[in-house]
Design a protein around this motif. Structure first.
Motif, PDB file in Angstrom:
ATOM      1  N   LEU A   1       1.260  -1.284  -0.178  1.00  0.00           N
ATOM      2  CA  LEU A   1       0.003   0.081   0.316  1.00  0.00           C
ATOM      3  C   LEU A   1       0.489   0.910   0.189  1.00  0.00           C
ATOM      4  O   LEU A   1       0.794   1.913  -0.487  1.00  0.00           O
ATOM      5  CB  LEU A   1      -0.612  -0.199   1.401  1.00  0.00           C
ATOM      6  CG  LEU A   1      -1.990  -0.432   1.218  1.00  0.00           C
ATOM      7  CD1 LEU A   1      -2.639  -1.348   2.773  1.00  0.00           C
ATOM      8  CD2 LEU A   1      -3.062  -0.946  -0.598  1.00  0.00           C
ATOM      9  N   LEU A   2       2.429   1.055   0.651  1.00  0.00           N
ATOM     10  CA  LEU A   2       2.961   2.204   0.908  1.00  0.00           C
ATOM     11  C   LEU A   2       3.228   3.017  -0.514  1.00  0.00           C
ATOM     12  O   LEU A   2       3.669   4.217  -1.765  1.00  0.00           O
ATOM     13  CB  LEU A   2       4.044   2.129   1.835  1.00  0.00           C
ATOM     14  CG  LEU A   2       3.361   1.959   3.786  1.00  0.00           C
ATOM     15  CD1 LEU A   2       5.083   1.867   3.900  1.00  0.00           C
ATOM     16  CD2 LEU A   2       2.954   3.365   3.659  1.00  0.00           C
ATOM     17  N   ALA A   3       3.490   1.244  -1.235  1.00  0.00           N
ATOM     18  CA  ALA A   3       4.253   1.252  -2.602  1.00  0.00           C
ATOM     19  C   ALA A   3       3.150   1.493  -4.044  1.00  0.00           C
ATOM     20  O   ALA A   3       3.589   2.900  -4.133  1.00  0.00           O
ATOM     21  CB  ALA A   3       4.624   0.220  -2.950  1.00  0.00           C
ATOM     22  N   LEU A   4       1.771   1.804  -3.323  1.00  0.00           N
ATOM     23  CA  LEU A   4       0.962   2.291  -4.866  1.00  0.00           C
ATOM     24  C   LEU A   4       0.908   3.960  -3.784  1.00  0.00           C
ATOM     25  O   LEU A   4       0.214   4.241  -4.628  1.00  0.00           O
ATOM     26  CB  LEU A   4      -0.297   1.443  -4.649  1.00  0.00           C
ATOM     27  CG  LEU A   4      -0.288  -0.244  -4.620  1.00  0.00           C
ATOM     28  CD1 LEU A   4      -1.935  -0.808  -4.204  1.00  0.00           C
ATOM     29  CD2 LEU A   4      -0.371   0.189  -6.157  1.00  0.00           C
ATOM     30  N   ALA A   5       1.164   4.442  -2.698  1.00  0.00           N
ATOM     31  CA  ALA A   5       0.493   4.818  -2.732  1.00  0.00           C
ATOM     32  C   ALA A   5       2.142   6.017  -2.959  1.00  0.00           C
ATOM     33  O   ALA A   5       1.924   6.941  -2.848  1.00  0.00           O
ATOM     34  CB  ALA A   5       0.948   5.979  -0.638  1.00  0.00           C
ATOM     35  N   GLY A   6       3.141   5.254  -3.139  1.00  0.00           N
ATOM     36  CA  GLY A   6       4.083   6.614  -3.535  1.00  0.00           C
ATOM     37  C   GLY A   6       5.834   7.622  -2.439  1.00  0.00           C
ATOM     38  O   GLY A   6       5.519   7.782  -2.811  1.00  0.00           O
ATOM     39  N   LEU A   7       5.233   5.541  -1.096  1.00  0.00           N
ATOM     40  CA  LEU A   7       6.249   6.461  -0.775  1.00  0.00           C
ATOM     41  C   LEU A   7       7.676   5.652  -0.609  1.00  0.00           C
ATOM     42  O   LEU A   7       7.234   4.756  -1.167  1.00  0.00           O
ATOM     43  CB  LEU A   7       5.433   6.055   0.597  1.00  0.00           C
ATOM     44  CG  LEU A   7       4.531   6.641   1.232  1.00  0.00           C
ATOM     45  CD1 LEU A   7       3.509   6.739   2.624  1.00  0.00           C
ATOM     46  CD2 LEU A   7       4.723   8.307   1.427  1.00  0.00           C
ATOM     47  N   PRO A   8       8.611   5.967   0.369  1.00  0.00           N
ATOM     48  CA  PRO A   8      10.109   5.636  -0.166  1.00  0.00           C
ATOM     49  C   PRO A   8      10.127   4.637   0.972  1.00  0.00           C
ATOM     50  O   PRO A   8       9.665   5.226   2.035  1.00  0.00           O
ATOM     51  CB  PRO A   8      11.349   6.820   0.164  1.00  0.00           C
ATOM     52  CG  PRO A   8      10.401   8.056   0.636  1.00  0.00           C
ATOM     53  CD  PRO A   8       8.892   7.786  -0.062  1.00  0.00           C
ATOM     54  N   PRO A   9      10.837   4.203   0.471  1.00  0.00           N
ATOM     55  CA  PRO A   9      12.127   3.440  -0.157  1.00  0.00           C
ATOM     56  C   PRO A   9      11.774   1.981  -0.736  1.00  0.00           C
ATOM     57  O   PRO A   9      11.768   1.531  -1.516  1.00  0.00           O
ATOM     58  CB  PRO A   9      13.189   3.068   0.493  1.00  0.00           C
ATOM     59  CG  PRO A   9      12.424   1.958   1.494  1.00  0.00           C
ATOM     60  CD  PRO A   9      11.431   2.520   2.585  1.00  0.00           C
ATOM     61  N   THR A  10      10.073   2.616  -1.520  1.00  0.00           N
ATOM     62  CA  THR A  10       9.426   1.591  -2.324  1.00  0.00           C
ATOM     63  C   THR A  10       9.844   2.240  -3.948  1.00  0.00           C
ATOM     64  O   THR A  10      10.154   3.130  -4.227  1.00  0.00           O
ATOM     65  CB  THR A  10       8.085   1.214  -2.445  1.00  0.00           C
ATOM     66  OG1 THR A  10       7.732   2.602  -2.373  1.00  0.00           O
ATOM     67  CG2 THR A  10       7.864   0.815  -1.043  1.00  0.00           C
ATOM     68  N   ALA A  11       9.380   1.061  -4.312  1.00  0.00           N
ATOM     69  CA  ALA A  11       9.321   1.388  -6.305  1.00  0.00           C
ATOM     70  C   ALA A  11       8.722   2.537  -6.908  1.00  0.00           C
ATOM     71  O   ALA A  11       8.759   3.011  -7.727  1.00  0.00           O
ATOM     72  CB  ALA A  11       8.950  -0.166  -7.402  1.00  0.00           C
ATOM     73  N   GLY A  12       7.154   2.471  -5.695  1.00  0.00           N
ATOM     74  CA  GLY A  12       6.626   3.834  -6.667  1.00  0.00           C
ATOM     75  C   GLY A  12       6.891   4.848  -6.521  1.00  0.00           C
ATOM     76  O   GLY A  12       6.437   5.793  -6.635  1.00  0.00           O
ATOM     77  N   PHE A  13       7.833   4.945  -4.886  1.00  0.00           N
ATOM     78  CA  PHE A  13       7.964   6.393  -4.722  1.00  0.00           C
ATOM     79  C   PHE A  13       9.360   6.493  -5.972  1.00  0.00           C
ATOM     80  O   PHE A  13       8.745   7.800  -6.597  1.00  0.00           O
ATOM     81  CB  PHE A  13       9.174   6.561  -3.606  1.00  0.00           C
ATOM     82  CG  PHE A  13       9.820   7.489  -3.573  1.00  0.00           C
ATOM     83  CD1 PHE A  13       9.020   8.857  -3.002  1.00  0.00           C
ATOM     84  CD2 PHE A  13      11.420   7.433  -3.671  1.00  0.00           C
ATOM     85  CE1 PHE A  13      10.103   9.656  -2.490  1.00  0.00           C
ATOM     86  CE2 PHE A  13      11.682   8.772  -2.708  1.00  0.00           C
ATOM     87  CZ  PHE A  13      11.359  10.096  -2.809  1.00  0.00           C
ATOM     88  N   THR A  14      10.627   5.730  -6.523  1.00  0.00           N
ATOM     89  CA  THR A  14      10.986   6.110  -7.749  1.00  0.00           C
ATOM     90  C   THR A  14      10.440   6.236  -8.323  1.00  0.00           C
ATOM     91  O   THR A  14      10.904   7.279  -9.053  1.00  0.00           O
ATOM     92  CB  THR A  14      12.541   4.606  -7.582  1.00  0.00           C
ATOM     93  OG1 THR A  14      12.658   4.239  -6.133  1.00  0.00           O
ATOM     94  CG2 THR A  14      13.252   5.225  -8.156  1.00  0.00           C
ATOM     95  N   GLY A  15       9.057   5.126  -8.561  1.00  0.00           N
ATOM     96  CA  GLY A  15       8.687   5.473 -10.273  1.00  0.00           C
ATOM     97  C   GLY A  15       8.333   7.028 -10.381  1.00  0.00           C
ATOM     98  O   GLY A  15       8.511   7.307 -11.571  1.00  0.00           O
ATOM     99  N   LYS A  16       7.174   7.632  -9.547  1.00  0.00           N
ATOM    100  CA  LYS A  16       6.992   8.466  -9.939  1.00  0.00           C
ATOM    101  C   LYS A  16       7.791  10.119  -9.506  1.00  0.00           C
ATOM    102  O   LYS A  16       7.557  10.814 -10.984  1.00  0.00           O
ATOM    103  CB  LYS A  16       5.804   8.769  -8.085  1.00  0.00           C
ATOM    104  CG  LYS A  16       4.073   8.228  -8.596  1.00  0.00           C
ATOM    105  CD  LYS A  16       4.180   8.159  -7.444  1.00  0.00           C
ATOM    106  CE  LYS A  16       2.309   7.759  -7.675  1.00  0.00           C
ATOM    107  NZ  LYS A  16       1.830   7.006  -6.416  1.00  0.00           N
ATOM    108  N   VAL A  17       8.562   9.813  -9.275  1.00  0.00           N
ATOM    109  CA  VAL A  17       9.755  10.543  -9.094  1.00  0.00           C
ATOM    110  C   VAL A  17      10.133  11.175 -10.778  1.00  0.00           C
ATOM    111  O   VAL A  17      10.134  12.487 -11.225  1.00  0.00           O
ATOM    112  CB  VAL A  17      11.316  10.587  -8.336  1.00  0.00           C
ATOM    113  CG1 VAL A  17      12.607  11.655  -8.448  1.00  0.00           C
ATOM    114  CG2 VAL A  17      10.510  10.848  -6.869  1.00  0.00           C
ATOM    115  N   LEU A  18      10.434   9.531 -11.262  1.00  0.00           N
ATOM    116  CA  LEU A  18      10.651   9.469 -12.754  1.00  0.00           C
ATOM    117  C   LEU A  18       9.771  10.132 -13.738  1.00  0.00           C
ATOM    118  O   LEU A  18      10.270  10.975 -14.158  1.00  0.00           O
ATOM    119  CB  LEU A  18      11.685   8.184 -12.725  1.00  0.00           C
ATOM    120  CG  LEU A  18      12.973   7.482 -12.675  1.00  0.00           C
ATOM    121  CD1 LEU A  18      12.737   6.038 -12.715  1.00  0.00           C
ATOM    122  CD2 LEU A  18      13.416   8.795 -12.222  1.00  0.00           C
TER     123      LEU A  18
END
Lengths: 480, 102
Positions: free
Chosen positions: A379-396
């Motif tokens: 869920l944190l990854a889907l929300a886009g919080l670090p240190p997950t791929a969701g965060f990195t992907g959204k920043v990119l």
């Protein structure tokens, strides 16, 4: 006057479609094994054979990464782009199969697995399809198998959702097909490469592109063409929902990317594609806002998927090379975090209850800490919080849309992410806030352990991709 | 391009297509909706054949055979789902099925 019939294709052409043949033949083997084996062994054998066939297809697709080749006169293009999408499809299909023990009645499982393999083969064809006919063929192979799969659920709403999906999705296919007919009329060729030439009739060309894109955006379930998604996701069996949330999107996304990057003349491309970026922007807001009100996890993940696909398509805005690379990276990350969340739901499902209602997560952190921890990560990854791929992907993706000059998309992405954080953290709170009674003893049967495989793989991938994003070099060109 | 003018055929196919769209949107009977979808597919077929003639390119003809095959498979699956749904569910108009069967 008769000419000797010759087939103009060489072994190198046929070699490009071997991975799809492997998956499709594996489906036949699954059905054959169902006929020959004793009743008790059928379900397990179907699962093992299905996973083996997909794995074989995935392995056979790997060499295509380094050998770009336009096979069948440009009908199917092998290369890094097709290979990456095919690998995502294979991994997603295997992880959906791991949830398939609750798919349907026992005697339906082998048939359902065969249908999932055929559907995956269709999506793999779409990943490399570079002419209108192969796109249509892949799309229909994918969809026809899914219509049947959607109706297999135990819920009474399952068949209704199958009919709804069939009618709306066929309508979208018809839009795409009519668009294809107009594109053929405007250019006189069915290959995407030929669309790059200035069209003989620009109006026909624009109309064709519009109809084609409407159908495609519908298949990607971007708002405002998304209304079917939550109903279909809710009615379909869990494994099929997980499968649809990644595999159908992979096929449609590959076609959209190839069309946007490789098939439009530079002069008209920004004007034709602008509505697609607008739709992507709307999806980010609508998907996340509608997810706020959901109490069923499958519906919630449906709306979440609408928003996530919005982010991914937004990465393509401006059709920059790094936008394509970042979009594909985020799609790979989305596949893992989304399938991980579905695997946790699969873990909670019982014989007659899919465990998808939000109440099933009440106090989960106290009852089953490991499952709750995994769900929190996804869920944190889907929300886009670090240190997950969701965060990195959204920043990119943010970086790519800002540098491509689509500032408004970047703003919408940030607003959408803020709304989504509330949606996902609400579930985390439900899992940990209230004490939910004594720790329950998880079922120890081997079938109940299968979702854990998916959860572990997804968790490792979600964190690893977040710390070390893979940006693929050499993804272009897409047509020749 | 040959002297063949495809535009009347394209116009007719567009009319057929939008009759189909209207049918899917306005009618609530699943069987009529399926017929409307078939109409949309066949509108595309007509356009493909006409453009194929205009460009003297066989690809359009081949495409039409592909579409006809796919549409047949789609109809088979659709009817199977309709039958399965009408057997189970109560909120669909069963009279319609009884009248159109056979």
């Amino acid at each position: 006057m008769t000419q000797p019939l010759t087939i103009p294709y060489t072994g190198a052409d046929w070699a490009t479609v071997v991975p799809m043949f492997a998956v499709a033949v594996a489906a036949l083997v699954v059905l054959l094994a169902d006929l020959l084996l004793p009743r008790a062994a059928r379900r397990g054998a179907a699962l093992v054979l299905g996973i083996a066939g997909l794995a074989l297809g995935g392995i056979l697709a790997v060499p295509g990464y380094w050998t770009p080749h336009a096979a069948f006169s440009g009908g199917f293009v092998e290369g890094a782009f097709a290979c990456v999408f095919q690998e995502i499809i294979v991994v997603a299909a295997i992880m959906s199969l791991l949830l398939a023990t609750h798919l349907a009645r026992d005697d339906q499982v082998p048939g359902a697995i065969a249908l999932m393999l055929w559907s995956a083969a269709g999506a793999m064809l779409m990943a490399g399809a570079a002419n209108l006919m192969t796109i249509f063929l892949g799309l229909e192979l994918l969809s026809l198998a899914l219509y049947c799969l959607c109706g297999l659920g135990r819920r009474p709403s399952s068949r209704e959702s199958a009919l709804k999906y069939l009618i709306l999705s066929s309508t979208a296919s018809a839009f795409m097909l009519f668009g294809m007919a107009f594109l053929f009329g405007a250019t006189g060729s069915v290959t995407l490469a030929a669309l790059l030439e200035p069209a003989a009739s620009p109006m026909l060309f624009a109309l064709g592109c519009g109809l084609f894109l409407i159908g495609l955006v519908f298949k990607l379930s971007l708002a405002p063409f998304h209304v079917w998604t939550p109903d279909v996701y809710e009615g379909a069996p869990l494994a099929v929902t997980a499968f649809m949330s990644v595999v159908t999107k992979a096929g449609a996304l590959a076609v959209l990317a190839r069309f946007a990057y490789a098939a439009l003349p530079a002069a008209v491309s920004p004007a034709i594609l602008l509505p697609v970026w607008i739709v992507a922007g709307i999806s980010m807001i609508v998907g996340n806002a509608a997810a706020l009100a959901q109490t069923d996890m499958k519906r919630l993940l449906a709306y979440s998927g609408i928003a996530q696909l919005g982010y991914i398509v937004a990465a393509f805005a401006g059709t920059t090379t790094f936008g394509l690379q970042f979009g594909i990276f985020y799609f790979g990350a989305y596949a893992f975090m989304n399938l991980g969340a579905f695997a946790v739901i699969g873990l909670l499902s019982r014989e007659h209850d899919e465990g998808s209602h939000l109440a099933a997560f009440d106090g989960l952190g106290h009852r089953r800490p490991a499952a709750a921890a995994a769900m929190t990560l996804f869920l944190l990854a889907l929300a886009g919080l670090p240190p997950t791929a969701g965060f990195t992907g959204k920043v990119l993706i943010l970086a790519s849309s800002v540098s491509a000059g689509f500032l408004w998309l970047a703003v919408l992405l940030i607003v959408g992410t803020a709304i989504s954080a509330y949606v996902y953290l609400k579930i985390v709170r439900v899992m940990y806030a209230r004490a939910g009674g004594a720790p329950s003893r998880p079922s120890s049967s081997p079938a109940a352990l299968l979702p854990w495989v998916g959860i572990c793989v997804s968790a490792v991938a979600t964190v690893a991709l977040g710390l070390h994003p893979i940006v693929l070099p050499g993804i272009l060109p897409l047509v020749k | 391009m040959t002297g063949f003018d495809a535009s009347p055929y394209a116009a007719l196919s567009a009319v057929m297509f939008f009759i189909g769209v209207g049918g899917v949107i306005l009618r609530r009977n699943p069987l009529i909706m399926l017929m409307s979808i078939e109409l949309m597919f066949n509108a595309a077929n007509l356009a493909l054949v006409a453009f194929s003639r205009a460009w003297v390119n066989n690809a359009g003809h081949v495409f039409v055979f592909l579409v006809v095959t796919v549409a047949a498979a789609e109809a088979a699956i659709a009817l199977a789902i309709v039958v399965a749904l009408f057997r189970r569910s109560t909120n669909v108009d069963v009279d319609e099925v009884a009248r159109l069967r056979g």
